[in-house]
Design a protein around this motif. Structure first.
Motif, PDB file in Angstrom:
ATOM      1  N   PRO A  67       0.794  -1.234   0.000  1.00  0.00           N
ATOM      2  CA  PRO A  67       0.000   0.000   0.000  1.00  0.00           C
ATOM      3  C   PRO A  67       0.822   1.279   0.000  1.00  0.00           C
ATOM      4  O   PRO A  67       0.364   2.305  -0.489  1.00  0.00           O
ATOM      5  CB  PRO A  67      -0.835  -0.123   1.276  1.00  0.00           C
ATOM      6  CG  PRO A  67      -0.937  -1.588   1.518  1.00  0.00           C
ATOM      7  CD  PRO A  67       0.381  -2.156   1.067  1.00  0.00           C
ATOM      8  N   GLN A  68       2.044   1.236   0.549  1.00  0.00           N
ATOM      9  CA  GLN A  68       2.861   2.446   0.635  1.00  0.00           C
ATOM     10  C   GLN A  68       3.763   2.650  -0.578  1.00  0.00           C
ATOM     11  O   GLN A  68       4.585   3.573  -0.599  1.00  0.00           O
ATOM     12  CB  GLN A  68       3.715   2.419   1.914  1.00  0.00           C
ATOM     13  CG  GLN A  68       4.753   1.300   1.956  1.00  0.00           C
ATOM     14  CD  GLN A  68       4.211   0.008   2.547  1.00  0.00           C
ATOM     15  OE1 GLN A  68       3.004  -0.238   2.546  1.00  0.00           O
ATOM     16  NE2 GLN A  68       5.105  -0.827   3.070  1.00  0.00           N
ATOM     17  N   SER A  69       3.615   1.848  -1.619  1.00  0.00           N
ATOM     18  CA  SER A  69       4.469   1.966  -2.801  1.00  0.00           C
ATOM     19  C   SER A  69       4.402   3.364  -3.391  1.00  0.00           C
ATOM     20  O   SER A  69       3.309   3.916  -3.591  1.00  0.00           O
ATOM     21  CB  SER A  69       4.041   0.964  -3.867  1.00  0.00           C
ATOM     22  OG  SER A  69       4.680   1.241  -5.092  1.00  0.00           O
ATOM     23  N   PRO A  70       5.558   3.957  -3.716  1.00  0.00           N
ATOM     24  CA  PRO A  70       5.556   5.293  -4.327  1.00  0.00           C
ATOM     25  C   PRO A  70       4.978   5.306  -5.729  1.00  0.00           C
ATOM     26  O   PRO A  70       4.650   6.367  -6.262  1.00  0.00           O
ATOM     27  CB  PRO A  70       7.043   5.671  -4.337  1.00  0.00           C
ATOM     28  CG  PRO A  70       7.769   4.362  -4.355  1.00  0.00           C
ATOM     29  CD  PRO A  70       6.929   3.431  -3.527  1.00  0.00           C
ATOM     30  N   ASP A 190      -8.934   7.110  -5.605  1.00  0.00           N
ATOM     31  CA  ASP A 190      -8.665   6.027  -4.660  1.00  0.00           C
ATOM     32  C   ASP A 190      -7.489   6.307  -3.748  1.00  0.00           C
ATOM     33  O   ASP A 190      -7.131   5.461  -2.930  1.00  0.00           O
ATOM     34  CB  ASP A 190      -8.378   4.727  -5.435  1.00  0.00           C
ATOM     35  CG  ASP A 190      -7.077   4.811  -6.212  1.00  0.00           C
ATOM     36  OD1 ASP A 190      -6.167   3.997  -5.961  1.00  0.00           O
ATOM     37  OD2 ASP A 190      -6.951   5.695  -7.075  1.00  0.00           O
ATOM     38  N   SER A 191      -6.847   7.482  -3.886  1.00  0.00           N
ATOM     39  CA  SER A 191      -5.657   7.770  -3.089  1.00  0.00           C
ATOM     40  C   SER A 191      -5.781   9.116  -2.391  1.00  0.00           C
ATOM     41  O   SER A 191      -6.590   9.973  -2.776  1.00  0.00           O
ATOM     42  CB  SER A 191      -4.405   7.776  -3.977  1.00  0.00           C
ATOM     43  OG  SER A 191      -4.338   8.983  -4.728  1.00  0.00           O
ATOM     44  N   THR A 192      -4.947   9.305  -1.378  1.00  0.00           N
ATOM     45  CA  THR A 192      -4.943  10.597  -0.693  1.00  0.00           C
ATOM     46  C   THR A 192      -4.451  11.706  -1.624  1.00  0.00           C
ATOM     47  O   THR A 192      -4.867  12.855  -1.472  1.00  0.00           O
ATOM     48  CB  THR A 192      -4.062  10.541   0.572  1.00  0.00           C
ATOM     49  OG1 THR A 192      -2.740  10.116   0.226  1.00  0.00           O
ATOM     50  CG2 THR A 192      -4.654   9.571   1.587  1.00  0.00           C
ATOM     51  N   LEU A 212      -5.702   0.741  -3.361  1.00  0.00           N
ATOM     52  CA  LEU A 212      -5.050   0.091  -2.226  1.00  0.00           C
ATOM     53  C   LEU A 212      -5.333   0.777  -0.890  1.00  0.00           C
ATOM     54  O   LEU A 212      -5.114   0.185   0.158  1.00  0.00           O
ATOM     55  CB  LEU A 212      -3.539   0.032  -2.456  1.00  0.00           C
ATOM     56  CG  LEU A 212      -3.074  -0.801  -3.652  1.00  0.00           C
ATOM     57  CD1 LEU A 212      -1.557  -0.928  -3.648  1.00  0.00           C
ATOM     58  CD2 LEU A 212      -3.712  -2.182  -3.655  1.00  0.00           C
ATOM     59  N   ALA A 213      -5.795   2.008  -0.916  1.00  0.00           N
ATOM     60  CA  ALA A 213      -6.073   2.726   0.328  1.00  0.00           C
ATOM     61  C   ALA A 213      -7.369   2.220   0.953  1.00  0.00           C
ATOM     62  O   ALA A 213      -8.334   1.887   0.244  1.00  0.00           O
ATOM     63  CB  ALA A 213      -6.162   4.226   0.070  1.00  0.00           C
ATOM     64  N   ASP A 217      -7.955   5.547   5.589  1.00  0.00           N
ATOM     65  CA  ASP A 217      -6.965   6.404   4.930  1.00  0.00           C
ATOM     66  C   ASP A 217      -7.645   7.567   4.207  1.00  0.00           C
ATOM     67  O   ASP A 217      -7.132   8.690   4.196  1.00  0.00           O
ATOM     68  CB  ASP A 217      -6.156   5.598   3.903  1.00  0.00           C
ATOM     69  CG  ASP A 217      -5.413   4.435   4.516  1.00  0.00           C
ATOM     70  OD1 ASP A 217      -4.740   4.646   5.542  1.00  0.00           O
ATOM     71  OD2 ASP A 217      -5.508   3.322   3.979  1.00  0.00           O
ATOM     72  N   LEU A 218      -8.779   7.292   3.590  1.00  0.00           N
ATOM     73  CA  LEU A 218      -9.434   8.267   2.725  1.00  0.00           C
ATOM     74  C   LEU A 218     -10.435   9.154   3.460  1.00  0.00           C
ATOM     75  O   LEU A 218     -10.623  10.319   3.091  1.00  0.00           O
ATOM     76  CB  LEU A 218     -10.158   7.536   1.589  1.00  0.00           C
ATOM     77  CG  LEU A 218      -9.293   6.641   0.687  1.00  0.00           C
ATOM     78  CD1 LEU A 218     -10.171   5.915  -0.327  1.00  0.00           C
ATOM     79  CD2 LEU A 218      -8.211   7.443  -0.017  1.00  0.00           C
ATOM     80  N   ALA A 219     -11.067   8.630   4.483  1.00  0.00           N
ATOM     81  CA  ALA A 219     -12.184   9.326   5.128  1.00  0.00           C
ATOM     82  C   ALA A 219     -11.855  10.733   5.614  1.00  0.00           C
ATOM     83  O   ALA A 219     -12.690  11.638   5.467  1.00  0.00           O
ATOM     84  CB  ALA A 219     -12.729   8.485   6.275  1.00  0.00           C
TER      85      ALA A 219
END
Length: 238
Positions: A67-70, A190-192, A212-213, A217-219
């Motif tokens: 999930p933390q992949s750049p 789907d991402s921040t 993946l988030a 993470d998103l809320a």
């Protein structure tokens, strides 16, 4: 001003979608691509494959991005720079080009049946756009392959001249292009990175769980978090 759709007030007049993890399910599309690309760049050599996977935070054993992949929210150039650290004999420009061309041929897994979904939104007079940190070439190739390129009023990549997320520039370019105030547009991603860009642009924001988030993470950055884009029509009228 509140827009009325079929006699019911709706929240927005324009939707700007992220591409990967939003229009297309991230895992089903990009895990397969990454495995093939790592193998090809490394010439199948296990130690080189392991170095590339380490740099992009890809789990070779399980065949998936962590999930933390750049790479997940990064640009094509940033992905090339990460991989380049494991391939010092190759130029970043060469890797970037190879990634662009291979990504354009990635196996696509739409999050929902896209043509019918987009036609339904357009029938309500909603302006539609795509902004991705992929290349514009890759975005258009994917949308064309899915048979939906013509449904969008605006398609931009990180290299289209408006900047890249999480900066608000490309989002505001969409609003200008379709002559809407930012507050009448929702950024869906789907991402921040997507949601931060939406907030910075003064837009509404919706997170989806086809990347993946996770919800938590998103809320904090979203007006709503939905299972996938298919739930947008109900949200628009809620």
């Amino acid at each position: 001003m509140t827009t009325i759709a079929s006699g019911i007030a709706r929240k927005i007049d324009g939707i700007l979608f992220d591409k990967d993890g939003t229009l297309f399910d991230f895992n089903a599309t990009w895990n397969v691509w990454a495995q093939t690309t790592i193998h090809d760049l490394a010439g199948g050599e296990p130690a080189t494959m392991a170095r590339i996977a380490l740099e992009i935070d890809f789990d070779l054993e399980n065949g998936r991005f962590n999930p933390q992949s750049p790479v997940i929210a990064g640009t094509n150039r940033e992905a090339a720079e990460c991989m380049g650290r494991a391939l010092p004999e190759r130029s970043i420009e060469e890797i970037e080009y190879l990634l662009m061309m291979s990504a354009a041929e990635a196996p696509l897994a739409p999050a929902v049946p896209l043509a019918a979904f987009l036609e339904g939104l357009a029938a309500q007079g909603i302006a539609l756009g795509v902004m991705t940190n992929d290349t514009e070439y890759g975005a258009r190739s994917h949308l064309r392959s899915a048979g939906v390129e013509e449904h969008f009023d605006f398609i931009a990549g990180f290299d289209s001249g408006h900047g890249a997320k999480p900066a608000p520039g490309p989002l505001l370019a969409f609003a200008r292009h379709v002559s809407l105030l930012p507050e009448r547009v929702v950024m869906v991603g789907d991402s921040t990175h997507d949601l931060l860009a939406g907030r910075a642009a003064g837009m509404q924001t919706v997170g989806v769980l086809t990347g993946l988030a996770g919800h938590d993470d998103l809320a904090p950055l979203a007006d709503a978090v939905l299972p996938d884009i298919g739930h947008l029509p109900a949200w628009m009228l809620a």
